[in-house]
Design an enzyme around this catalytic site. Structure first.
Site: not given
Ligand code: DGP
Length: 110
Positions: A30, A83, A89-91, A96-98
């Site tokens: 990230d 998210n 909080g998705q931007s 995607h998986l954090h």
């Protein structure tokens, strides 16, 4: 999708070092890490968010790939975050998986 930054990363149009990859997914660091280890795992194909995902096989594979990616980068304990939607909080609107680790995680998350 042409304008999607994660599609460009997955396709190699934006050169990125993958910490893990398989035929369906890639994982990379990230840009704005929130933990000592912070990796994003994405499907190669564009899906805007978990709400648009409708392929059980791919969705199951993402969890397996997350575990494999964590193993590959030496994480035995980690947090997975997806998210979904701006309020969550998705931007970036490519699923995607954090994968977060390397420090004590707090609960509840912010
Ligand atoms: P989210 O807020 O859940 O949509 O997470 C998006 C994450 O993506 C955020 O932690 C920052 C990261 N990010 C955004 N653009 C890039 C990029 O171009 N490269 C990398 N490596 N990470 C990015």
């Amino acid at each position: 999708m042409d304008s999607c930054i994660f599609c460009k990363i997955a396709s190699g149009e934006i050169a990125t070092s993958f910490v893990y990859e398989d035929d369906l997914t890639v994982a990379f660091k990230d840009l704005q890490p929130q933990a000592p280890i912070h990796v994003l795992l994405i499907p190669r194909r564009h899906i805007a968010s978990l709400n648009e995902a409708n392929d059980p096989q791919l969705q199951g594979h993402l969890l397996l790939a997350a575990r494999r990616a964590a193993e590959k980068i030496g994480l035995k304990q980690y947090r997975l975050v997806i998210n979904t939607g701006p309020d969550a909080g998705q931007s970036v609107f490519h699923l995607h998986l954090h994968i977060l680790g390397g420090r004590q995680m707090n609960w509840p998350p912010g």
